[in-house]
Design a protein around this motif. Structure first.
Motif, PDB file in Angstrom:
ATOM      1  N   VAL A  97       4.047  96.969  63.058  1.00 41.68           N
ATOM      2  CA  VAL A  97       4.917  98.001  63.628  1.00 41.68           C
ATOM      3  C   VAL A  97       6.026  97.317  64.425  1.00 41.68           C
ATOM      4  CG1 VAL A  97       5.055  99.905  65.276  1.00 41.68           C
ATOM      5  CG2 VAL A  97       3.114  99.744  63.692  1.00 41.68           C
ATOM      6  N   ASP A  98       7.244  97.734  64.210  1.00 44.46           N
ATOM      7  CA  ASP A  98       8.453  97.158  64.794  1.00 44.46           C
ATOM      8  C   ASP A  98       8.800  95.798  64.182  1.00 44.46           C
ATOM      9  OD1 ASP A  98       8.793  99.348  66.497  1.00 44.46           O
ATOM     10  OD2 ASP A  98       7.540  98.438  68.047  1.00 44.46           O
ATOM     11  N   GLY A  99       8.017  95.376  63.162  1.00 41.38           N
ATOM     12  CA  GLY A  99       8.356  94.160  62.444  1.00 41.38           C
ATOM     13  C   GLY A  99       9.438  94.435  61.411  1.00 41.38           C
ATOM     14  N   GLN A 100      10.036  93.382  60.886  1.00 38.56           N
ATOM     15  CA  GLN A 100      11.148  93.529  59.952  1.00 38.56           C
ATOM     16  C   GLN A 100      10.807  92.911  58.604  1.00 38.56           C
ATOM     17  OE1 GLN A 100      14.536  91.774  61.962  1.00 38.56           O
ATOM     18  NE2 GLN A 100      14.809  93.549  63.309  1.00 38.56           N
ATOM     19  N   PHE A 101      11.470  93.403  57.564  1.00 40.34           N
ATOM     20  CA  PHE A 101      11.292  92.846  56.223  1.00 40.34           C
ATOM     21  C   PHE A 101      12.599  92.983  55.449  1.00 40.34           C
ATOM     22  CE2 PHE A 101      10.348  97.323  55.748  1.00 40.34           C
ATOM     23  CZ  PHE A 101      10.870  97.678  54.509  1.00 40.34           C
ATOM     24  N   LEU A 102      12.756  92.129  54.458  1.00 38.59           N
ATOM     25  CA  LEU A 102      13.949  92.127  53.625  1.00 38.59           C
ATOM     26  C   LEU A 102      13.728  92.925  52.353  1.00 38.59           C
ATOM     27  CD1 LEU A 102      14.907  88.356  53.928  1.00 38.59           C
ATOM     28  CD2 LEU A 102      16.209  90.283  54.888  1.00 38.59           C
ATOM     29  N   ILE A 134      16.359 102.980  45.802  1.00 40.34           N
ATOM     30  CA  ILE A 134      17.291 103.293  46.881  1.00 40.34           C
ATOM     31  C   ILE A 134      17.073 104.725  47.381  1.00 40.34           C
ATOM     32  CG2 ILE A 134      19.730 103.574  47.485  1.00 40.34           C
ATOM     33  CD1 ILE A 134      18.717 100.670  47.259  1.00 40.34           C
ATOM     34  N   ARG A 135      16.775 105.655  46.471  1.00 39.29           N
ATOM     35  CA  ARG A 135      16.441 107.024  46.903  1.00 39.29           C
ATOM     36  C   ARG A 135      15.236 107.014  47.830  1.00 39.29           C
ATOM     37  NH1 ARG A 135      17.779 108.714  41.532  1.00 39.29           N
ATOM     38  NH2 ARG A 135      15.610 108.470  40.871  1.00 39.29           N
ATOM     39  N   VAL A 136      14.220 106.253  47.454  1.00 39.91           N
ATOM     40  CA  VAL A 136      13.005 106.178  48.265  1.00 39.91           C
ATOM     41  C   VAL A 136      13.313 105.585  49.637  1.00 39.91           C
ATOM     42  CG1 VAL A 136      10.782 104.992  48.483  1.00 39.91           C
ATOM     43  CG2 VAL A 136      11.402 106.106  46.327  1.00 39.91           C
ATOM     44  N   MET A 137      14.097 104.515  49.684  1.00 41.44           N
ATOM     45  CA  MET A 137      14.394 103.875  50.961  1.00 41.44           C
ATOM     46  C   MET A 137      15.213 104.790  51.870  1.00 41.44           C
ATOM     47  SD  MET A 137      12.654 101.253  50.517  1.00 41.44           S
ATOM     48  CE  MET A 137      12.980 100.331  52.026  1.00 41.44           C
ATOM     49  N   LYS A 138      16.141 105.515  51.288  1.00 36.23           N
ATOM     50  CA  LYS A 138      16.928 106.457  52.093  1.00 36.23           C
ATOM     51  C   LYS A 138      16.050 107.596  52.610  1.00 36.23           C
ATOM     52  CE  LYS A 138      21.500 105.502  50.128  1.00 36.23           C
ATOM     53  NZ  LYS A 138      21.956 104.898  51.404  1.00 36.23           N
ATOM     54  N   LEU A 145      10.504 106.498  59.004  1.00 33.41           N
ATOM     55  CA  LEU A 145       9.412 105.553  58.780  1.00 33.41           C
ATOM     56  C   LEU A 145       9.916 104.118  58.822  1.00 33.41           C
ATOM     57  CD1 LEU A 145       8.191 108.280  57.796  1.00 33.41           C
ATOM     58  CD2 LEU A 145       6.957 106.975  56.083  1.00 33.41           C
ATOM     59  N   ILE A 146      11.210 103.962  58.570  1.00 33.52           N
ATOM     60  CA  ILE A 146      11.854 102.657  58.691  1.00 33.52           C
ATOM     61  C   ILE A 146      13.186 102.840  59.414  1.00 33.52           C
ATOM     62  CG2 ILE A 146      10.787 101.669  56.613  1.00 33.52           C
ATOM     63  CD1 ILE A 146      13.442 102.197  55.138  1.00 33.52           C
ATOM     64  N   ARG A 147      13.659 101.751  59.997  1.00 32.75           N
ATOM     65  CA  ARG A 147      15.015 101.719  60.552  1.00 32.75           C
ATOM     66  C   ARG A 147      15.821 100.710  59.750  1.00 32.75           C
ATOM     67  NH1 ARG A 147      11.932 100.815  65.201  1.00 32.75           N
ATOM     68  NH2 ARG A 147      11.512 102.690  66.427  1.00 32.75           N
ATOM     69  N   VAL A 148      17.067 101.016  59.506  1.00 34.25           N
ATOM     70  CA  VAL A 148      17.942 100.091  58.802  1.00 34.25           C
ATOM     71  C   VAL A 148      18.637  99.211  59.823  1.00 34.25           C
ATOM     72  CG1 VAL A 148      19.930  99.862  57.289  1.00 34.25           C
ATOM     73  CG2 VAL A 148      18.267 101.694  56.882  1.00 34.25           C
ATOM     74  N   TYR A 172      15.204  95.777  57.040  1.00 29.68           N
ATOM     75  CA  TYR A 172      14.604  97.012  57.551  1.00 29.68           C
ATOM     76  C   TYR A 172      13.594  96.694  58.649  1.00 29.68           C
ATOM     77  CZ  TYR A 172      16.316  98.709  53.024  1.00 29.68           C
ATOM     78  OH  TYR A 172      17.096  99.010  51.939  1.00 29.68           O
ATOM     79  N   GLU A 173      13.337  97.699  59.473  1.00 32.76           N
ATOM     80  CA  GLU A 173      12.342  97.582  60.544  1.00 32.76           C
ATOM     81  C   GLU A 173      11.318  98.695  60.378  1.00 32.76           C
ATOM     82  OE1 GLU A 173      13.518  96.249  64.659  1.00 32.76           O
ATOM     83  OE2 GLU A 173      13.000  98.349  65.079  1.00 32.76           O
TER      84      GLU A 173
END
Length: 380
Positions: A97-102, A134-138, A145-148, A172-173
């Protein structure tokens, strides 16, 4: 138990929103907190729903009595989108949680999480697959659920991979909400041998009272069928109590007919966003006229199944008669396109269904409201 305005507002807030976030809506969060015990007891007793509490949010686990098309996620366009969503959620569970990924890391992992027996395998060379992701990520971003953190994913969308890496990267976070988006099941998913049992939320199972309340609160209309005779028998015997509860807690009145039941509001409550006929004003105006025109054919004609050609022809006549009063978007649509826009809204509001034989059945909820125009062109 007496229900005051504060308690009713808290119940409506939980029914409307997926999460009541302390950071975004502190007033709503503390409103729910003040009435947490009463809310928890009411939703557990009447609907078998669980109220989750976290220091950052409240979430009411709103489990339907049965699946339906209108319960789907509007921005997702097919089974592949839903599968990608599930796989991405599985990926997020492994992140801090609050971690980031590419984005590039997600692209590496998703093919391994995707079902091996799926009809189509993931291919990032395909624009359709890239567009679906991209639809899913948006959607995940919109649901918080994620932050950009940094987003150049348009490059990936347009060009795909370059040398094995995405042509456009994104960072993303992960938020704590990613842990609570999917509802909790009463037991391990592998132990369910009947999809209907997925509606259970505890050892008590799903009794007829809970099925009735769930249908009334989550469906635009609840129809009597051979499969729902038990529920309608319960409704006939308990309709006064159900009506009183729904008025006290949600400001909604129960209307019970021989073949249908629905909750309606005389004055639109401020907390409910999905209302008919106001949620999509231009299209709903046409639906009101459509209902009046079809009903005017008489009972026998109105209740029989119709062909697409008949319904398109009726819309054509309505546009010729009243199109000058319609919004520009629908006034300029070709009749076939107008029907294609109208049909999903009719289906989602329980006013029509498309049969397997290609015919269309118009349902009783359509007749609940009808409208037309006065001579000056104002809606009546």
């Amino acid at each position: 138990m007496a229900v005051d305005d504060e308690l009713a507002m808290a119940a409506q807030l939980l029914l409307r929103d997926r999460f009541v976030l302390r950071e975004e809506d502190p007033e709503g969060f503390f409103l729910v907190r003040r009435h947490e015990r009463a809310l928890r007891e009411f939703f557990r007793e009447k609907l078998g729903w669980t109220l989750l509490m976290n220091m950052r949010f409240y979430k009411l686990e709103k489990v339907p009595a049965a699946g339906a098309a209108y319960l789907g996620i509007e921005v997702l366009q097919g089974p592949e989108d839903y599968a990608l969503l599930a796989c991405t959620l599985a990926f997020l569970e492994e992140q801090d949680v609050d971690g980031q990924f590419l984005l590039s890391r997600l692209l590496e992992v998703l093919p391994g999480l995707y079902p091996a027996d799926a009809p189509l395998a993931i291919s990032w060379e395909s624009y359709a697959w890239r567009r679906a992701l991209i639809r899913v990520m948006k959607y995940l971003e919109a649901e918080r659920l994620i932050r950009v953190v940094d987003d150049e994913s348009e490059g990936f969308l347009s060009a795909g991979l370059s040398g094995g890496a995405p042509a456009g990267e994104a960072l993303y976070e992960v938020t704590v909400l990613s842990r609570y988006f999917l509802r909790l099941f009463a037991r391990n998913l592998r132990s369910y041998h009947d999809v209907m049992l997925l509606g259970e939320t505890g050892e008590e199972g799903l009794d007829v009272r809970r099925r009735v309340y769930r249908q009334l609160l989550l469906a635009p209309v609840f129809y009597r069928t051979a499969a729902t005779e038990e529920e309608f028998s319960y409704l006939r015997h308990q309709h006064r109590e159900i009506d009183a509860k729904c008025q006290q807690w949600f400001g909604l009145s129960l209307e019970l007919y021989d073949d249908a039941a629905m909750l309606v509001c005389e004055e639109p409550p401020s907390l409910f966003a999905e209302l008919y006929p106001s949620a999509r004003r231009g299209l709903h105006d046409i639906m009101l006229q459509f209902a009046a025109a079809w009903r005017a054919r008489g009972d026998a004609a109105a209740h029989r199944d119709a062909t697409r050609t008949e319904l398109v022809a009726l819309l054509t006549r309505l546009r010729e008669a009243h199109g000058e009063n319609w919004t520009k978007e629908y006034r300029e649509m070709a009749p076939e396109a107008l029907f294609s826009a109208l049909l999903p809204e009719l289906v989602n509001w329980g006013m029509a269904e498309e049969r397997e034989d290609g015919l269309y059945r118009l349902l009783p909820a359509l007749w609940r409201l009808a409208g037309g125009y006065e001579e000056k062109g104002e809606a009546s």
